[in-house]
Scaffold this motif. Structure first.
Motif, mmCIF file in Angstrom:
data_model
loop_
_atom_site.group_PDB
_atom_site.id
_atom_site.type_symbol
_atom_site.label_atom_id
_atom_site.label_comp_id
_atom_site.label_asym_id
_atom_site.label_seq_id
_atom_site.Cartn_x
_atom_site.Cartn_y
_atom_site.Cartn_z
ATOM 1 N N GLN A 1 10.278 10.499 0.622
ATOM 2 C CA GLN A 1 8.860 10.837 0.540
ATOM 3 C C GLN A 1 8.613 12.083 -0.310
ATOM 4 O O GLN A 1 7.506 12.602 -0.335
ATOM 5 N N LYS B 1 0.833 -1.192 0.000
ATOM 6 C CA LYS B 1 0.000 0.000 0.000
ATOM 7 C C LYS B 1 0.871 1.247 0.000
ATOM 8 O O LYS B 1 1.821 1.343 0.761
ATOM 9 N N GLN B 2 0.525 2.194 -0.870
ATOM 10 C CA GLN B 2 1.260 3.450 -0.938
ATOM 11 C C GLN B 2 0.578 4.464 -0.030
ATOM 12 O O GLN B 2 -0.646 4.601 -0.035
ATOM 13 N N ILE B 3 1.377 5.172 0.754
ATOM 14 C CA ILE B 3 0.854 6.169 1.676
ATOM 15 C C ILE B 3 1.283 7.542 1.206
ATOM 16 O O ILE B 3 2.448 7.772 0.886
ATOM 17 N N THR B 4 0.339 8.469 1.188
ATOM 18 C CA THR B 4 0.649 9.842 0.825
ATOM 19 C C THR B 4 0.857 10.640 2.107
ATOM 20 O O THR B 4 0.033 10.593 3.021
ATOM 21 N N VAL B 5 1.963 11.351 2.159
ATOM 22 C CA VAL B 5 2.285 12.178 3.319
ATOM 23 C C VAL B 5 1.941 13.622 2.978
ATOM 24 O O VAL B 5 2.317 14.132 1.928
ATOM 25 N N ILE B 6 1.216 14.269 3.868
ATOM 26 C CA ILE B 6 0.886 15.679 3.677
ATOM 27 C C ILE B 6 1.954 16.504 4.383
ATOM 28 O O ILE B 6 2.178 16.357 5.584
#
Length: 154
Positions: free
Chosen positions: A88, A2-7
């Motif tokens: 990231q 799973k790819q996680i997007t960091v804000i």
């Protein structure tokens, strides 16, 4: 996987902001570890540097600075992202934001210095359009320094 997007929030900060001071100290410690005995690290933070601070939530994770050199020319300096947050896109986001800041101030040429033992930095700068140039300013005569330059579009 799973790819996680960091804000990531990138905002201006003064050279005296506690997070900027801490991140710059971490950067210098990492440089000293990579280049043991290479000479004295710069002490303190130049008050002429305009910093951007990257945060993930409330946590400061990186910084970068813009230092005026001459009319329409500035140096990207003090680029650093904490190891746990690398990979990231935070460095690229900081660099893009610094370029935007520079362009908004009429800067047309950005220069920077990195070390020959920092392939991740070299890769970032080259993939962002920076090209090798002869050493400038305080980096002249330092065999470990690699200098780069990018001309910004109007």
């Amino acid at each position: 996987m799973k790819q996680i997007t960091v804000i990531v929030d990138i905002a201006p900060a003064t050279p005296y902001h506690p997070a900027v001071i801490a991140l710059c100290a971490e950067q210098q410690a990492e440089i000293e570890a990579r280049y043991p005995g290479a000479g004295e690290a710069p002490s303190g933070i130049d008050p002429q540097i305009d910093f951007l601070l990257a945060r993930v939530g409330d946590e400061p994770v990186g910084c970068g600075g813009l230092k005026p050199l001459e009319p329409r020319v500035a140096e990207v300096t003090r680029m650093y992202v904490r190891p746990a947050h690398r990979g990231q896109g935070i460095s690229r986001g900081l660099l893009d934001a610094l370029e935007g800041l520079a362009g908004g101030r009429g800067v047309r040429t950005l220069r920077l210095e990195t070390g020959d033992l920092q392939p991740e930095s070299i890769g970032l700068y080259q993939s962002s359009g920076y090209r090798r140039i002869p050493a400038f300013g305080p980096y002249q005569g330092n065999a470990l320094s690699l200098c780069f330059e990018k001309h910004l579009r109007d």
